[in-house]
Every structure is written in C-alpha cells, then in structure tokens.
Enzyme design. Sequence first.
Site, PDB file in Angstrom:
ATOM      1  N   HIS A  32       0.822  -1.218   0.000  1.00 52.80           N
ATOM      2  CA  HIS A  32       0.000   0.000   0.000  1.00 52.80           C
ATOM      3  C   HIS A  32       0.856   1.268   0.000  1.00 52.80           C
ATOM      4  O   HIS A  32       0.424   2.319   0.477  1.00 52.80           O
ATOM      5  CB  HIS A  32      -0.960  -0.006   1.199  1.00 52.80           C
ATOM      6  N   GLY A  57      -1.700 -10.007  11.904  1.00 52.77           N
ATOM      7  CA  GLY A  57      -2.330  -8.731  12.239  1.00 52.77           C
ATOM      8  C   GLY A  57      -3.060  -8.052  11.108  1.00 52.77           C
ATOM      9  O   GLY A  57      -3.008  -6.832  10.991  1.00 52.77           O
ATOM     10  N   THR A  58      -3.747  -8.857  10.280  1.00 55.07           N
ATOM     11  CA  THR A  58      -4.582  -8.225   9.260  1.00 55.07           C
ATOM     12  C   THR A  58      -6.001  -8.762   9.373  1.00 55.07           C
ATOM     13  O   THR A  58      -6.193  -9.951   9.604  1.00 55.07           O
ATOM     14  CB  THR A  58      -4.031  -8.423   7.826  1.00 55.07           C
ATOM     15  N   ALA A 113       0.879 -10.487  18.317  1.00 50.35           N
ATOM     16  CA  ALA A 113       2.008 -10.768  17.430  1.00 50.35           C
ATOM     17  C   ALA A 113       3.339 -10.569  18.157  1.00 50.35           C
ATOM     18  O   ALA A 113       4.285 -11.333  17.960  1.00 50.35           O
ATOM     19  CB  ALA A 113       1.939  -9.859  16.211  1.00 50.35           C
TER      20      ALA A 113
HETATM   21  P1  NAD Z   1      -7.079  -3.654  10.146  1.00 50.06           P
HETATM   22  O1  NAD Z   1      -7.026  -2.435  10.985  1.00 50.06           O
HETATM   23  O2  NAD Z   1      -8.257  -3.859   9.258  1.00 50.06           O
HETATM   24  O3  NAD Z   1      -7.007  -4.943  11.089  1.00 50.06           O
HETATM   25  C1  NAD Z   1      -6.044  -5.080  12.100  1.00 50.06           C
HETATM   26  C2  NAD Z   1      -6.060  -6.526  12.557  1.00 50.06           C
HETATM   27  O4  NAD Z   1      -4.984  -6.717  13.462  1.00 50.06           O
HETATM   28  C3  NAD Z   1      -7.358  -6.943  13.277  1.00 50.06           C
HETATM   29  O5  NAD Z   1      -7.789  -8.173  12.733  1.00 50.06           O
HETATM   30  C4  NAD Z   1      -6.907  -7.095  14.743  1.00 50.06           C
HETATM   31  O6  NAD Z   1      -7.601  -8.136  15.411  1.00 50.06           O
HETATM   32  C5  NAD Z   1      -5.448  -7.450  14.579  1.00 50.06           C
HETATM   33  N1  NAD Z   1      -4.583  -7.069  15.711  1.00 50.06           N
HETATM   34  C6  NAD Z   1      -4.637  -5.940  16.468  1.00 50.06           C
HETATM   35  N2  NAD Z   1      -3.642  -5.917  17.365  1.00 50.06           N
HETATM   36  C7  NAD Z   1      -2.932  -7.072  17.191  1.00 50.06           C
HETATM   37  C8  NAD Z   1      -1.788  -7.630  17.823  1.00 50.06           C
HETATM   38  N3  NAD Z   1      -1.155  -6.992  18.823  1.00 50.06           N
HETATM   39  N4  NAD Z   1      -1.327  -8.831  17.376  1.00 50.06           N
HETATM   40  C9  NAD Z   1      -1.962  -9.493  16.362  1.00 50.06           C
HETATM   41  N5  NAD Z   1      -3.057  -8.998  15.718  1.00 50.06           N
HETATM   42  C10 NAD Z   1      -3.534  -7.803  16.134  1.00 50.06           C
HETATM   43  O7  NAD Z   1      -5.723  -3.692   9.359  1.00 50.06           O
HETATM   44  P2  NAD Z   1      -5.405  -4.209   7.915  1.00 50.06           P
HETATM   45  O8  NAD Z   1      -6.006  -5.538   7.674  1.00 50.06           O
HETATM   46  O9  NAD Z   1      -3.945  -4.040   7.778  1.00 50.06           O
HETATM   47  O10 NAD Z   1      -6.170  -3.198   6.920  1.00 50.06           O
HETATM   48  C11 NAD Z   1      -6.194  -1.775   7.110  1.00 50.06           C
HETATM   49  C12 NAD Z   1      -5.468  -0.954   6.065  1.00 50.06           C
HETATM   50  O11 NAD Z   1      -5.031   0.307   6.629  1.00 50.06           O
HETATM   51  C13 NAD Z   1      -4.189  -1.590   5.632  1.00 50.06           C
HETATM   52  O12 NAD Z   1      -3.790  -1.107   4.410  1.00 50.06           O
HETATM   53  C14 NAD Z   1      -3.274  -1.081   6.750  1.00 50.06           C
HETATM   54  O13 NAD Z   1      -1.976  -1.360   6.668  1.00 50.06           O
HETATM   55  C15 NAD Z   1      -3.644   0.392   6.773  1.00 50.06           C
HETATM   56  N6  NAD Z   1      -3.209   0.935   8.082  1.00 50.06           N
HETATM   57  C16 NAD Z   1      -1.863   0.993   8.271  1.00 50.06           C
HETATM   58  C17 NAD Z   1      -1.361   1.383   9.489  1.00 50.06           C
HETATM   59  C18 NAD Z   1       0.152   1.363   9.644  1.00 50.06           C
HETATM   60  O14 NAD Z   1       0.897   1.611   8.674  1.00 50.06           O
HETATM   61  N7  NAD Z   1       0.645   1.017  10.823  1.00 50.06           N
HETATM   62  C19 NAD Z   1      -2.228   1.747  10.534  1.00 50.06           C
HETATM   63  C20 NAD Z   1      -3.637   1.714  10.287  1.00 50.06           C
HETATM   64  C21 NAD Z   1      -4.108   1.281   9.033  1.00 50.06           C
END
Ligand code: NAD
Length: 245
Positions: free
Chosen positions: A119, A187-188, A232
């Site tokens: 992304h 973590g997705t 994770a």
């Molecule tokens: P999402 O927010 O839809 O889902 C996050 C998932 O991670 C959930 O299923 C949740 O249960 C799980 N989770 C939360 N904490 C956890 C932990 N400590 N250990 C294991 N699992 C855990 O995220 P997505 O599926 O990546 O989709 C959202 C989109 O937005 C993606 O493109 C994402 O990367 C982007 N986004 C990116 C960031 C970043 O760069 N850090 C932050 C927010 C959203």
Amino acid sequence: MRDRIERAAEWLKESEFAIALTGAGISVESGIPAFRGSQGLWDKYDPAEYATIEAFMSDPFKVWKMLKELYETVRRAEPNAAHRALAELEAMGKLRAVITQNVDSLHQRAGSRNVIEFHGSGETLTCLSCGGKFRIEDIDLENIPPLCHCGGILKPDVVFFGEPIPPEALKSAFELAERCDLLLVVGTSAQVYPAASIPRIARDSGARVVEINLEPTPLTHEVSHLFIEGKAGEILPEIAQLVKT
Ligand code: NAD
C-alpha cells in the site's frame, strides 16, 4: 497455544520458501492504532471517510489534519518484538520476504531487508500538479496541506481507498504468494482487497498458511491451516526462538 506455536516453528524449519503478510495489527504494540478493532485516532477520523482518494481530492485540508496526527504517531513509534522477530527470521535465512500493507516503515527499521510495500509508503510524497517528489522529513507539517514549490498539493505515496496498488508491488506480491510454501499472516483483518487475496493464492498454490491475530478473521476457517490467537509481539518472538534452536 504452545502446541500451535511449536507447530508453526516446525513448519518454518521444514519450509524452503516462507514469506509473511502483515497488516496494521503488527504495529499496534508500537502504539500505532489499526483501523479495525481499535481506538484512538480512528475514533476521531472514520477511515471510510478520510482514507479515500475522493476525500483527499475534494478536501485536502481535512484529510491532512488526520495525516498530520498519523505522522506524529508514526514518528514516535519504534519497531516492536514482532517486527524484530520477522527481521531475525529473515537474517536466519528462514523468511524470504515481508509483504506489508503498512505504510509506517517499521519492518525496515527493525532490519527486514526484503519488504514489499503493498500500500505504498508514508516516507515519500508526490506533488499532484507537477509530479515533484519529496521526503517527509523535509516537510513542515505546521502548515497543511503541504505545498510544492509550484503551488501544487503534496500527497503521501500511500494507497488511498479507490487508488490502484503500485504495479511492481502487486506483481512481486502475487509472484511470492504463488511461489511460497509457507505464509505467515500477521495482524490483518483480511478485509481490504486485493491484499486479502494473497493468503488464498498461497494456499491454492500449495502453501501452508499460519495466521496470527487477536481474533478470528474471514481467513481463519476458510484459508488458514493454523490459527494462533494472541499478540504478534508475544507469539512471533517465541516462534523465532524455537526456529533458532
Ligand atoms: P485492520 O485495521 O483492518 O485490522 C487489524 C487486525 O490486526 C485486526 O484483525 C486485529 O484483530 C489485529 N490485531 C490488532 N492488534 C494485534 C496484535 N497486537 N497482534 C496481532 N493482531 C492484532 O488492518 P489491515 O487488515 O492491515 O487493513 C487496514 C489498512 O489500513 C491496511 O492497508 C493497513 O496497513 C492500513 N493501516 C496501516 C497502518 C500502519 O501503517 N501502521 C495503521 C492503520 C491502518
């Protein structure tokens, strides 16, 4: 749970071409809130409203207010034990690549070398008028939206909802999914496509799929061979430790 962690480590040891797919959940323990199942930033800014390209184009000031807060959060964040465990597995020769949906660069900062940014990246920005390229550390976020010398608005090189996946990343990720014999999905929520199709491509190509998440996802019963429920940052270091021994 311990038996599942042991099985994942055994599968990694047996594997010849393992990769990982990560989502926002892997960075939650670094203090960056995920979109789903979380709080903080996204209580204030509904991603459905703020993370679309239509929203950015129609009201860049409004979206930049959210982006500024997100950048401040990411700047304060450090890679956590989960990012470090994946980097360690790569250094051991047990992980070939990380495909990440994240835009926070924490995998690279933890030492992962082969990272596919599905992304895009928050590190660079492009001028919507002249195509000029900028680095985020050179941008003063006091005045938003940040502007190019030509007066055009700068947009981070991250994929907003409604924008295409960078073609090189798409190609590499799908090739890796077809080629791997083990996929760690970490973590997705597996709700954002086409990223969410990567685990099924891997499974249909013969790979084992190991999923690590706080809660079940649409993949858990349909695609994952092994689901490990938990953080994770606790599970991945245990797996890496077992692979090492
Ligand atoms: P999402 O927010 O839809 O889902 C996050 C998932 O991670 C959930 O299923 C949740 O249960 C799980 N989770 C939360 N904490 C956890 C932990 N400590 N250990 C294991 N699992 C855990 O995220 P997505 O599926 O990546 O989709 C959202 C989109 O937005 C993606 O493109 C994402 O990367 C982007 N986004 C990116 C960031 C970043 O760069 N850090 C932050 C927010 C959203």
